[in-house]
Design an enzyme around this catalytic site. Structure first.
Site, mmCIF file in Angstrom:
data_model
loop_
_atom_site.group_PDB
_atom_site.id
_atom_site.type_symbol
_atom_site.label_atom_id
_atom_site.label_comp_id
_atom_site.label_asym_id
_atom_site.label_seq_id
_atom_site.Cartn_x
_atom_site.Cartn_y
_atom_site.Cartn_z
ATOM 1 N N THR A 1 -13.064 -2.128 62.198
ATOM 2 C CA THR A 1 -13.031 -0.833 62.907
ATOM 3 C C THR A 1 -12.243 0.144 62.390
ATOM 4 O OG1 THR A 1 -10.997 -1.697 64.034
ATOM 5 C CG2 THR A 1 -13.029 -2.667 65.063
ATOM 6 N N ASP A 2 -11.643 -0.085 61.352
ATOM 7 C CA ASP A 2 -10.807 0.836 60.694
ATOM 8 C C ASP A 2 -11.830 2.423 60.395
ATOM 9 O OD1 ASP A 2 -8.374 -0.125 60.942
ATOM 10 O OD2 ASP A 2 -8.420 -0.764 58.717
ATOM 11 N N THR B 1 -11.872 -7.402 60.797
ATOM 12 C CA THR B 1 -11.367 -8.136 61.808
ATOM 13 C C THR B 1 -12.238 -9.207 62.210
ATOM 14 O OG1 THR B 1 -9.623 -6.528 62.361
ATOM 15 C CG2 THR B 1 -9.978 -8.171 63.786
#
Length: 329
Positions: free
Chosen positions: A93-94, A16
Site C-alpha cells: 500500500t505504500d 503487506t
C-alpha cells in the site's frame, strides 16, 4: 454479479498482503506468500470466474520502480489482447496510489484493472487481505468496470486511480478520494458503481529514460533547493502552498528553470486545484504561470510527477506535456 465465463488474472507484486513470518520466528514480517497462497486463503474466490495467478514481483511496495510498472502495463496489454477478461493486482500500500495512477496512464485496454492490498499482514488478527482480494476479483469480473482504466478496491470501496490517495498509515480504511469520494462500493459481493468518469487518453509506452523531481515548499524555505535541478532532472514538480503559491524569492529561479525544462505547479494540500488568476502577489499562482510554469490543476504533486514523467519517457515535447495537463483540469 460476475459472468460465469469470465477469466481473471491475479498478478502479485508483494507488499503487506503477501507478508508473514515462519512459525516461531521473531521480528517483523517480509513478503513470503505467492499468488497461489493468496488465492487459496479466500474460499469461494473462483465462484463464477476462472482465476489464474502470476507472481510478477515479490517486494515491499516501497521498492517497486517506474520500470516495474511500465513492464507490468505491457504484460497486461498482452494478456488483454489474448482474451483475459479482467485483472487484479496485489501489492504494497505504500505506493499503491502511485502505481494505480501510472497504470491508468499506460494501460489502454478495456478489460477491468483493479488494484488492492492489505494494511494488516497475514500473521495479524483480522488480516484484511482476503476480504480485499475477494472484493477486487468481484469488481474485475463485473462488466460495469470495463473501460474505466485502473481502479483501487479497498475496504469494499471502489476508487478511481486519478483520485485515490493513501490517507492513513495503519487504518484498514487507509484509502480515500479527497474531493471526489469513491465511485462505488462492493455490496453483498457485487460491485455497484455510483458514477463513472470519462477515461483520459493513454500515454504511449516509454522510449527513453527520464527523471522528474518534486520540490516541496516549506515555511521560510530557501530557493537554493532549486539549484542544479536542470542538470539532475528532465522535469520538476513544485509542491506549492495552498492554491499554488511559493515564497517570492522563488519566482526568478523558477522562471529560469522553466525556460530549460518543464516545471509543473501543484498544490501540496492533497485536495483542490491550483488556481489561475485569483492572486497576483509575487510567488502567486498567476505570477508563476506567467513565468512559464504549467498548472497541475487538481492533480496532487505525486500524480503530477507521474503524468509528467510518463510523457517525458514517451519522448513528448513541451506542447504535448502542456496539453496533457490541460486535459485534466
Amino acid at each position: 454479479m460476475p459472468d460465469q465465463s469470465r477469466s481473471i488474472l491475479v498478478v502479485t507484486l508483494g507488499g503487506t498482503i503477501a507478508m508473514t513470518k515462519i512459525s516461531g520466528e521473531t521480528g517483523g514480517v517480509t513478503p513470503r506468500l505467492t499468488g497461489a497462497d493468496l488465492v487459496a486463503a479466500v474460499p469461494g474466490l473462483d465462484e463464477g470466474t476462472a482465476i489464474t495467478v502470476e507472481d510478477f514481483r515479490r517486494v515491499p511496495g516501497a521498492s517497486l520502480t517506474v520500470d516495474d510498472i511500465a513492464e507490468l502495463a505491457r504484460r497486461l496489454r498482452e494478456a488483454a489482447a489474448t482474451g483475459t477478461d479482467g485483472f487484479v493486482i496485489t501489492q504494497g500500500t505504500d505506493t499503491l496510489e502511485e502505481t494505480a495512477f501510472l497504470l491508468d496512464l499506460l494501460y489502454d485496454a478495456d478489460a477491468p484493472l483493479v488494484l488492492t492490498g492489505a494494511m494488516r499482514n497475514a500473521a495479524m488478527p483480522g488480516a484484511d487481505g482476503p476480504a480485499n482480494l475477494l472484493a477486487a476479483v468481484r469488481t474485475a469480473a463485473g462488466t460495469d468496470a470495463r473501460g474505466l482504466g485502473a481502479l483501487v478496491v479497498f475496504a469494499d470501496e471502489i476508487h478511481a486511480a486519478r483520485h485515490v490517495r493513501k490517507v492513513h498509515s495503519t487504518s484498514i480504511a487507509a484509502f480515500a478520494s479527497p474531493g471526489a469520494g469513491p465511485i462505488g462500493h462492493v455490496i453483498e459481493g457485487a460491485p455497484r458503481l455510483h458514477f463513472t468518469l470519462e477515461r483520459h487518453r493513454p500515454v504511449p509506452p516509454p522510449v527513453r529514460p527520464a527523471a522528474v523531481e518534486i520540490v516541496h515548499t516549506t515555511l521560510g524555505g530557501d530557493s537554493s533547493v532549486l539549484d542544479d535541478l536542470a542538470r539532475r532532472a528532465d522535469g520538476v514538480v513544485v509542491a506549492a502552498f495552498g492554491a499554488g503559491h511559493v515564497p517570492q524569492t522563488w519566482g526568478e529561479p523558477l522562471q529560469a528553470l522553466a525556460e530549460r525544462i518543464p516545471v509543473v505547479l501543484a498544490s501540496r494540500t492533497g485536495a483542490g486545484s491550483v488556481l489561475a488568476g485569483t492572486y497576483a502577489f509575487p510567488g502567486s499562482e498567476s505570477d508563476l504561470l506567467a513565468r512559464g510554469l504549467i498548472s497541475a490543476g487538481p492533480l496532487d504533486p505525486y500524480k503530477a510527477r507521474l503524468l509528467l514523467l510518463a510523457h517525458l519517457r514517451a519522448g513528448a515535447d513541451r506542447a504535448t506535456v502542456e496539453a496533457a495537463f490541460t486535459e485534466r483540469r
